[in-house]
Design a protein around this motif. Sequence first.
Motif, PDB file in Angstrom:
ATOM      1  N   ASN A 243     -10.402   2.071   2.791  1.00 56.54           N
ATOM      2  CA  ASN A 243      -9.814   0.787   3.160  1.00 56.54           C
ATOM      3  C   ASN A 243      -8.554   0.626   2.316  1.00 56.54           C
ATOM      4  OD1 ASN A 243      -9.055  -1.888   3.369  1.00 56.54           O
ATOM      5  ND2 ASN A 243     -11.080  -2.726   3.027  1.00 56.54           N
TER       6      ASN A 243
ATOM      7  N   PRO B 263      -7.830   6.413   0.713  1.00 55.58           N
ATOM      8  CA  PRO B 263      -8.742   5.273   0.760  1.00 55.58           C
ATOM      9  C   PRO B 263      -9.576   5.229   2.036  1.00 55.58           C
ATOM     10  CG  PRO B 263      -6.623   4.603   1.579  1.00 55.58           C
ATOM     11  CD  PRO B 263      -6.501   6.075   1.233  1.00 55.58           C
TER      12      PRO B 263
ATOM     13  N   GLU C 294      -4.169  -5.383  -8.485  1.00 58.83           N
ATOM     14  CA  GLU C 294      -3.915  -5.964  -7.173  1.00 58.83           C
ATOM     15  C   GLU C 294      -3.130  -5.007  -6.287  1.00 58.83           C
ATOM     16  OE1 GLU C 294      -1.542  -9.504  -7.298  1.00 58.83           O
ATOM     17  OE2 GLU C 294       0.154  -8.524  -8.272  1.00 58.83           O
ATOM     18  N   PHE C 295      -3.390  -5.124  -5.015  1.00 63.90           N
ATOM     19  CA  PHE C 295      -2.713  -4.330  -4.002  1.00 63.90           C
ATOM     20  C   PHE C 295      -1.240  -4.712  -3.928  1.00 63.90           C
ATOM     21  CE2 PHE C 295      -2.248  -2.029  -0.097  1.00 63.90           C
ATOM     22  CZ  PHE C 295      -1.374  -2.779   0.686  1.00 63.90           C
TER      23      PHE C 295
ATOM     24  N   TRP D 128      -6.670  -1.713   1.577  1.00 61.54           N
ATOM     25  CA  TRP D 128      -6.454  -2.953   0.841  1.00 61.54           C
ATOM     26  C   TRP D 128      -7.271  -3.023  -0.453  1.00 61.54           C
ATOM     27  CZ3 TRP D 128      -2.528  -5.546   2.886  1.00 61.54           C
ATOM     28  CH2 TRP D 128      -2.269  -5.397   4.261  1.00 61.54           C
ATOM     29  N   ALA D 129      -8.318  -2.224  -0.552  1.00 65.81           N
ATOM     30  CA  ALA D 129      -9.265  -2.356  -1.663  1.00 65.81           C
ATOM     31  C   ALA D 129      -9.097  -1.225  -2.673  1.00 65.81           C
ATOM     32  CB  ALA D 129     -10.693  -2.351  -1.131  1.00 65.81           C
ATOM     33  N   SER D 130      -8.801  -1.569  -3.912  1.00 65.39           N
ATOM     34  CA  SER D 130      -8.602  -0.544  -4.933  1.00 65.39           C
ATOM     35  C   SER D 130      -9.849   0.307  -5.135  1.00 65.39           C
ATOM     36  CB  SER D 130      -8.194  -1.193  -6.256  1.00 65.39           C
ATOM     37  OG  SER D 130      -9.204  -2.063  -6.731  1.00 65.39           O
ATOM     38  N   SER D 131     -11.009  -0.301  -4.988  1.00 59.70           N
ATOM     39  CA  SER D 131     -12.264   0.437  -5.194  1.00 59.70           C
ATOM     40  C   SER D 131     -12.482   1.515  -4.145  1.00 59.70           C
ATOM     41  CB  SER D 131     -13.446  -0.529  -5.191  1.00 59.70           C
ATOM     42  OG  SER D 131     -13.503  -1.220  -3.952  1.00 59.70           O
ATOM     43  N   ASP D 132     -11.738   1.465  -3.049  1.00 65.89           N
ATOM     44  CA  ASP D 132     -11.933   2.426  -1.969  1.00 65.89           C
ATOM     45  C   ASP D 132     -11.003   3.632  -2.055  1.00 65.89           C
ATOM     46  OD1 ASP D 132     -12.883   0.258   0.833  1.00 65.89           O
ATOM     47  OD2 ASP D 132     -13.965   0.992  -0.919  1.00 65.89           O
ATOM     48  N   TYR D 133     -10.157   3.679  -3.072  1.00 67.01           N
ATOM     49  CA  TYR D 133      -9.261   4.813  -3.234  1.00 67.01           C
ATOM     50  C   TYR D 133      -9.938   5.894  -4.061  1.00 67.01           C
ATOM     51  CZ  TYR D 133      -5.248   2.458  -1.164  1.00 67.01           C
ATOM     52  OH  TYR D 133      -4.386   1.852  -0.287  1.00 67.01           O
TER      53      TYR D 133
ATOM     54  N   GLU E 254      -6.525  -8.822 -12.851  1.00 67.23           N
ATOM     55  CA  GLU E 254      -7.151  -7.739 -12.117  1.00 67.23           C
ATOM     56  C   GLU E 254      -6.082  -6.896 -11.415  1.00 67.23           C
ATOM     57  OE1 GLU E 254     -11.447  -9.848 -11.056  1.00 67.23           O
ATOM     58  OE2 GLU E 254     -10.113  -9.190  -9.463  1.00 67.23           O
TER      59      GLU E 254
END
Length: 123
Positions: free
Chosen positions: A103, A101, A47-48, A105-110, A45
């Motif tokens: 958040n 973003p 990752e940050f 830390w979260a890829s989905s938030d970018y 997956e």
Amino acid sequence: QVQLVESGGGLVQAGGSLRLSCAASGRTSSSRRDMGWFRQAPGKEREFVAAISWSGGSTYYADSVKGRFTISRDNAKKVVYLQMNSLKPEDTAVYYCAADPRNIWASSDYRYWGQGTQVTVSS
């Protein structure tokens, strides 16, 4: 819309260094966007890796890269950098730049993503 273009990837031996760049264009009239770097290795997956606040005053790192990678930015040039030192084979991945973003830390938030640049570290 904001366009992000990464560059600087390549093949390097373990222990070597690379510097990735992410150039922003488009609706950059406001450079007040937090930025991040993520990576994705085959079969894994995304990752940050690291993130930086819009001012550059705050930086964040994954534990796996802390002390080896440094994120920085030049808002005048609209470029974000990822200096990678002491590279390991496990750092091999496609590296992505992302912006704006909710958040960090979260890829989905970018909101915006580049196309990625391949980094391969040989042992």
